[in-house]
Enzyme design. Structure first.
Site, mmCIF file in Angstrom:
data_model
loop_
_atom_site.group_PDB
_atom_site.id
_atom_site.type_symbol
_atom_site.label_atom_id
_atom_site.label_comp_id
_atom_site.label_asym_id
_atom_site.label_seq_id
_atom_site.Cartn_x
_atom_site.Cartn_y
_atom_site.Cartn_z
ATOM 1 N N ASP A 30 -72.673 35.077 -32.137
ATOM 2 C CA ASP A 30 -71.591 35.285 -31.173
ATOM 3 C C ASP A 30 -71.286 33.958 -30.473
ATOM 4 O O ASP A 30 -72.195 33.205 -30.111
ATOM 5 C CB ASP A 30 -71.999 36.350 -30.150
ATOM 6 C CG ASP A 30 -70.820 36.879 -29.356
ATOM 7 O OD1 ASP A 30 -70.462 38.051 -29.527
ATOM 8 O OD2 ASP A 30 -70.243 36.094 -28.555
ATOM 9 N N ILE A 31 -70.014 33.688 -30.249
ATOM 10 C CA ILE A 31 -69.596 32.422 -29.628
ATOM 11 C C ILE A 31 -69.980 32.367 -28.140
ATOM 12 O O ILE A 31 -70.110 31.277 -27.573
ATOM 13 C CB ILE A 31 -68.064 32.239 -29.815
ATOM 14 C CG1 ILE A 31 -67.678 30.785 -29.756
ATOM 15 C CG2 ILE A 31 -67.275 33.080 -28.831
ATOM 16 C CD1 ILE A 31 -66.248 30.520 -30.195
ATOM 17 N N ASN A 87 -69.133 48.473 -29.369
ATOM 18 C CA ASN A 87 -68.178 48.828 -28.317
ATOM 19 C C ASN A 87 -66.933 49.421 -28.967
ATOM 20 O O ASN A 87 -66.434 48.890 -29.962
ATOM 21 C CB ASN A 87 -67.801 47.590 -27.501
ATOM 22 C CG ASN A 87 -68.975 47.053 -26.707
ATOM 23 O OD1 ASN A 87 -69.766 47.815 -26.153
ATOM 24 N ND2 ASN A 87 -69.110 45.744 -26.654
ATOM 25 N N GLY A 93 -65.045 48.131 -23.398
ATOM 26 C CA GLY A 93 -64.837 46.687 -23.388
ATOM 27 C C GLY A 93 -64.633 46.071 -24.756
ATOM 28 O O GLY A 93 -64.877 44.874 -24.941
ATOM 29 N N GLN A 94 -64.181 46.871 -25.730
ATOM 30 C CA GLN A 94 -63.923 46.282 -27.047
ATOM 31 C C GLN A 94 -62.805 45.252 -26.936
ATOM 32 O O GLN A 94 -61.697 45.580 -26.484
ATOM 33 C CB GLN A 94 -63.543 47.370 -28.071
ATOM 34 C CG GLN A 94 -63.367 46.796 -29.476
ATOM 35 C CD GLN A 94 -63.105 47.869 -30.538
ATOM 36 O OE1 GLN A 94 -63.004 49.057 -30.239
ATOM 37 N NE2 GLN A 94 -62.994 47.421 -31.784
ATOM 38 N N HIS A 100 -67.482 45.768 -35.233
ATOM 39 C CA HIS A 100 -68.621 44.855 -35.290
ATOM 40 C C HIS A 100 -69.812 45.455 -34.571
ATOM 41 O O HIS A 100 -69.676 46.114 -33.553
ATOM 42 C CB HIS A 100 -68.273 43.479 -34.687
ATOM 43 C CG HIS A 100 -67.596 43.554 -33.349
ATOM 44 N ND1 HIS A 100 -66.257 43.879 -33.203
ATOM 45 C CD2 HIS A 100 -68.065 43.350 -32.098
ATOM 46 C CE1 HIS A 100 -65.934 43.871 -31.926
ATOM 47 N NE2 HIS A 100 -67.015 43.569 -31.223
ATOM 48 N N LEU A 101 -70.967 45.175 -35.150
ATOM 49 C CA LEU A 101 -72.232 45.622 -34.587
ATOM 50 C C LEU A 101 -72.868 44.424 -33.890
ATOM 51 O O LEU A 101 -73.150 43.410 -34.531
ATOM 52 C CB LEU A 101 -73.119 46.123 -35.740
ATOM 53 C CG LEU A 101 -74.494 46.684 -35.433
ATOM 54 C CD1 LEU A 101 -74.410 47.910 -34.531
ATOM 55 C CD2 LEU A 101 -75.212 47.043 -36.743
ATOM 56 N N HIS A 102 -73.056 44.538 -32.575
ATOM 57 C CA HIS A 102 -73.763 43.481 -31.839
ATOM 58 C C HIS A 102 -75.264 43.676 -32.050
ATOM 59 O O HIS A 102 -75.783 44.773 -31.856
ATOM 60 C CB HIS A 102 -73.505 43.600 -30.327
ATOM 61 C CG HIS A 102 -72.107 43.349 -29.884
ATOM 62 N ND1 HIS A 102 -71.716 42.154 -29.303
ATOM 63 C CD2 HIS A 102 -71.008 44.143 -29.888
ATOM 64 C CE1 HIS A 102 -70.424 42.241 -28.968
ATOM 65 N NE2 HIS A 102 -69.984 43.431 -29.308
HETATM 66 P P1 5GP Z 1 -66.431 43.243 -28.205
HETATM 67 O O1 5GP Z 1 -66.223 43.089 -26.727
HETATM 68 O O2 5GP Z 1 -65.126 43.416 -28.946
HETATM 69 O O3 5GP Z 1 -67.456 44.294 -28.533
HETATM 70 O O4 5GP Z 1 -67.099 41.889 -28.669
HETATM 71 C C1 5GP Z 1 -66.405 40.802 -29.161
HETATM 72 C C2 5GP Z 1 -67.400 39.678 -29.275
HETATM 73 O O5 5GP Z 1 -66.845 38.687 -30.095
HETATM 74 C C3 5GP Z 1 -67.744 39.021 -27.933
HETATM 75 O O6 5GP Z 1 -69.133 39.078 -27.709
HETATM 76 C C4 5GP Z 1 -67.223 37.592 -28.101
HETATM 77 O O7 5GP Z 1 -68.042 36.638 -27.481
HETATM 78 C C5 5GP Z 1 -67.207 37.437 -29.615
HETATM 79 N N1 5GP Z 1 -66.200 36.500 -30.115
HETATM 80 C C6 5GP Z 1 -64.873 36.457 -29.743
HETATM 81 N N2 5GP Z 1 -64.224 35.496 -30.416
HETATM 82 C C7 5GP Z 1 -65.154 34.913 -31.232
HETATM 83 C C8 5GP Z 1 -65.088 33.852 -32.177
HETATM 84 O O8 5GP Z 1 -64.037 33.249 -32.417
HETATM 85 N N3 5GP Z 1 -66.243 33.520 -32.816
HETATM 86 C C9 5GP Z 1 -67.421 34.182 -32.578
HETATM 87 N N4 5GP Z 1 -68.501 33.762 -33.263
HETATM 88 N N5 5GP Z 1 -67.514 35.190 -31.702
HETATM 89 C C10 5GP Z 1 -66.404 35.556 -31.034
#
Ligand code: 5GP
Ligand code: ZN
Length: 114
Positions: A30-31, A87, A93-94, A100-102
């Site tokens: 994750d970034i 999420n 908070g998606q 995607h699976l964190h």
């Molecule tokens: P969500 O909130 O949709 O469950 O999670 C999205 C995740 O994607 C966040 O944890 C965010 O930091 C990560 N993310 C967003 N843009 C990028 C990207 O360009 N590269 C990477 N590696 N992660 C990203």
């Protein structure tokens, strides 16, 4: 999907730190990590959210979970424990509408989540 960040990561149009990939899934750091280990496991196929999965996605969804275990081992968080989160939608908070699976680990976590 043309404008999807994770489709671009899957196709290597956008850079990422990939930790695992096969014909069905890609996993990358994750970034904006929320813990010492924070990896996102995504299907190559663009599926917007859990609300959009179909019977034909059973295989890839299973692969995400099975590989999560292997990646947790690979990154050394299996013994102490880790969290898997998907999420879904606004209240959860998606932010990215490519399922995607964190995989989050490397520190103690609290419950319930915020
Ligand atoms: P969500 O909130 O949709 O469950 O999670 C999205 C995740 O994607 C966040 O944890 C965010 O930091 C990560 N993310 C967003 N843009 C990028 C990207 O360009 N590269 C990477 N590696 N992660 C990203
Ligand atoms: Zn996508």
């Amino acid at each position: 999907m043309l404008d999807c960040t994770f489709c671009k990561i899957v196709s290597r149009e956008m850079p990422s730190q990939i930790v695992y990939e096969d014909e069905e899934i890609v996993a990358f750091h994750d970034i904006n990590p929320q813990a010492p280990v924070h990896v996102l496991i995504v299907p190559r196929k663009h599926i917007e959210s859990v609300l959009d999965v179909t019977e034909e996605d059973r295989g890839v969804l299973g692969a995400m979970l099975v590989r999560a275990k292997d990646i947790a081992r690979q990154l050394g968080v299996d013994e102490k424990g880790f969290r898997l989160v998907i999420n879904t939608g606004k209240y959860a908070g998606q932010a990215i509408y490519h399922i995607h699976l964190h995989l989050i680990g490397g520190r103690r976590m609290t419950w319930p989540p915020g």
